[in-house]
Design a protein around this motif. Structure first.
Motif, mmCIF file in Angstrom:
data_model
loop_
_atom_site.group_PDB
_atom_site.id
_atom_site.type_symbol
_atom_site.label_atom_id
_atom_site.label_comp_id
_atom_site.label_asym_id
_atom_site.label_seq_id
_atom_site.Cartn_x
_atom_site.Cartn_y
_atom_site.Cartn_z
ATOM 1 N N ALA A 1 21.065 25.388 -80.679
ATOM 2 C CA ALA A 1 20.089 26.359 -80.217
ATOM 3 C C ALA A 1 20.782 27.687 -79.969
ATOM 4 N N PHE A 2 20.083 28.755 -80.268
ATOM 5 C CA PHE A 2 20.624 30.090 -80.082
ATOM 6 C C PHE A 2 20.422 30.526 -78.640
ATOM 7 N N ILE A 3 21.474 31.015 -78.029
ATOM 8 C CA ILE A 3 21.393 31.566 -76.676
ATOM 9 C C ILE A 3 21.915 32.991 -76.747
ATOM 10 N N ARG A 4 21.104 33.935 -76.290
ATOM 11 C CA ARG A 4 21.529 35.327 -76.284
ATOM 12 C C ARG A 4 22.817 35.472 -75.487
ATOM 13 N N GLY A 5 23.667 36.392 -75.922
ATOM 14 C CA GLY A 5 24.956 36.606 -75.270
ATOM 15 C C GLY A 5 24.831 36.937 -73.796
ATOM 16 N N ASP A 6 23.860 37.777 -73.438
ATOM 17 C CA ASP A 6 23.702 38.134 -72.026
ATOM 18 C C ASP A 6 23.246 36.937 -71.200
ATOM 19 N N ARG A 7 22.432 36.069 -71.791
ATOM 20 C CA ARG A 7 21.985 34.873 -71.070
ATOM 21 C C ARG A 7 23.123 33.879 -70.912
ATOM 22 N N GLU A 8 23.939 33.749 -71.956
ATOM 23 C CA GLU A 8 25.076 32.838 -71.878
ATOM 24 C C GLU A 8 25.980 33.237 -70.709
ATOM 25 N N LYS A 9 26.230 34.524 -70.564
ATOM 26 C CA LYS A 9 27.048 35.013 -69.463
ATOM 27 C C LYS A 9 26.374 34.734 -68.121
ATOM 28 N N LYS A 10 25.064 34.948 -68.062
ATOM 29 C CA LYS A 10 24.305 34.716 -66.837
ATOM 30 C C LYS A 10 24.325 33.225 -66.461
ATOM 31 N N PHE A 11 24.180 32.342 -67.458
ATOM 32 C CA PHE A 11 24.226 30.902 -67.201
ATOM 33 C C PHE A 11 25.589 30.517 -66.640
ATOM 34 N N ALA A 12 26.648 31.029 -67.238
ATOM 35 C CA ALA A 12 28.000 30.710 -66.775
ATOM 36 C C ALA A 12 28.189 31.156 -65.329
ATOM 37 N N GLN A 13 27.711 32.351 -65.005
ATOM 38 C CA GLN A 13 27.808 32.840 -63.627
ATOM 39 C C GLN A 13 26.985 31.963 -62.682
ATOM 40 N N LEU A 14 25.804 31.561 -63.131
ATOM 41 C CA LEU A 14 24.944 30.695 -62.325
ATOM 42 C C LEU A 14 25.626 29.357 -62.059
ATOM 43 N N PHE A 15 26.153 28.728 -63.102
ATOM 44 C CA PHE A 15 26.811 27.434 -62.924
ATOM 45 C C PHE A 15 27.995 27.547 -61.983
ATOM 46 N N GLN A 16 28.727 28.648 -62.073
ATOM 47 C CA GLN A 16 29.877 28.843 -61.202
ATOM 48 C C GLN A 16 29.439 29.071 -59.755
ATOM 49 N N SER A 17 28.479 29.953 -59.537
ATOM 50 C CA SER A 17 28.057 30.253 -58.168
ATOM 51 C C SER A 17 27.370 29.056 -57.511
ATOM 52 N N ALA A 18 26.664 28.262 -58.298
ATOM 53 C CA ALA A 18 25.974 27.088 -57.760
ATOM 54 C C ALA A 18 26.880 25.854 -57.745
ATOM 55 N N ARG A 19 28.100 26.020 -58.254
ATOM 56 C CA ARG A 19 29.042 24.894 -58.378
ATOM 57 C C ARG A 19 28.373 23.739 -59.128
ATOM 58 N N LEU A 20 27.634 24.104 -60.169
ATOM 59 C CA LEU A 20 26.855 23.146 -60.945
ATOM 60 C C LEU A 20 27.703 22.645 -62.106
ATOM 61 N N ASP A 21 28.493 21.607 -61.813
ATOM 62 C CA ASP A 21 29.351 21.007 -62.820
ATOM 63 C C ASP A 21 28.932 19.561 -63.032
ATOM 64 N N GLY A 22 29.689 18.824 -63.808
ATOM 65 C CA GLY A 22 29.342 17.434 -64.109
ATOM 66 C C GLY A 22 29.221 16.576 -62.866
ATOM 67 N N ALA A 23 30.139 16.743 -61.932
ATOM 68 C CA ALA A 23 30.095 15.944 -60.707
ATOM 69 C C ALA A 23 28.832 16.247 -59.904
ATOM 70 N N LYS A 24 28.496 17.526 -59.789
ATOM 71 C CA LYS A 24 27.301 17.921 -59.044
ATOM 72 C C LYS A 24 26.041 17.387 -59.724
ATOM 73 N N MET A 25 26.008 17.434 -61.065
ATOM 74 C CA MET A 25 24.835 16.942 -61.795
ATOM 75 C C MET A 25 24.616 15.448 -61.541
ATOM 76 N N HIS A 26 25.702 14.699 -61.354
ATOM 77 C CA HIS A 26 25.567 13.263 -61.061
ATOM 78 C C HIS A 26 25.019 13.030 -59.659
ATOM 79 N N GLU A 27 25.222 13.981 -58.751
ATOM 80 C CA GLU A 27 24.717 13.854 -57.384
ATOM 81 C C GLU A 27 23.246 14.213 -57.266
ATOM 82 N N LEU A 28 22.769 15.080 -58.147
ATOM 83 C CA LEU A 28 21.420 15.614 -58.031
ATOM 84 C C LEU A 28 20.377 14.739 -58.719
ATOM 85 N N ASN A 29 19.149 14.906 -58.274
ATOM 86 C CA ASN A 29 18.015 14.324 -58.981
ATOM 87 C C ASN A 29 17.217 15.497 -59.549
ATOM 88 N N GLY A 30 16.048 15.219 -60.109
ATOM 89 C CA GLY A 30 15.234 16.276 -60.693
ATOM 90 C C GLY A 30 14.893 17.368 -59.700
#
Length: 92
Positions: A1-30
């Motif tokens: 899937a195509f992701i615009r460059g500015d969105r890709e950067k925004k997603f990376a910043q979001l994942f970093q600020s939210a500490r949304l990594d693989g371990a966190k995803m295993h802890e969360l539900n929907g």
């Protein structure tokens, strides 16, 4: 899937600020995914799409779980929530 460059950067910043990594995803539900995204964004239009993608990475049971007593959520639903009426009609 195509992701615009500015969105890709925004997603990376979001994942970093939210500490949304693989371990966190295993802890969360929907519900936890929704809360983490809403807490770390300003209601941008793409948030719902990203939420669906992240839930798609979860097991069906995990994604469908909307209980509020999971890591990443502030706590149980307030006592007032069940008493509130349904959604507010558009234009109100």
């Amino acid at each position: 899937a195509f992701i615009r460059g500015d969105r890709e950067k925004k997603f990376a910043q979001l994942f970093q600020s939210a500490r949304l990594d693989g371990a966190k995803m295993h802890e969360l539900n929907g519900r936890g995914v929704e809360v983490v995204l809403r807490d770390n964004t300003q209601g941008e239009a793409w948030v719902d799409d990203l939420q669906q993608v992240l839930k798609g990475m979860m097991s069906d049971a995990q994604a469908a779980d909307v209980t509020t007593d999971t890591p990443g959520h502030a706590g149980p639903e307030s006592e007032e929530m069940p008493a509130l009426p349904g959604p507010v009609p558009a234009g109100v």
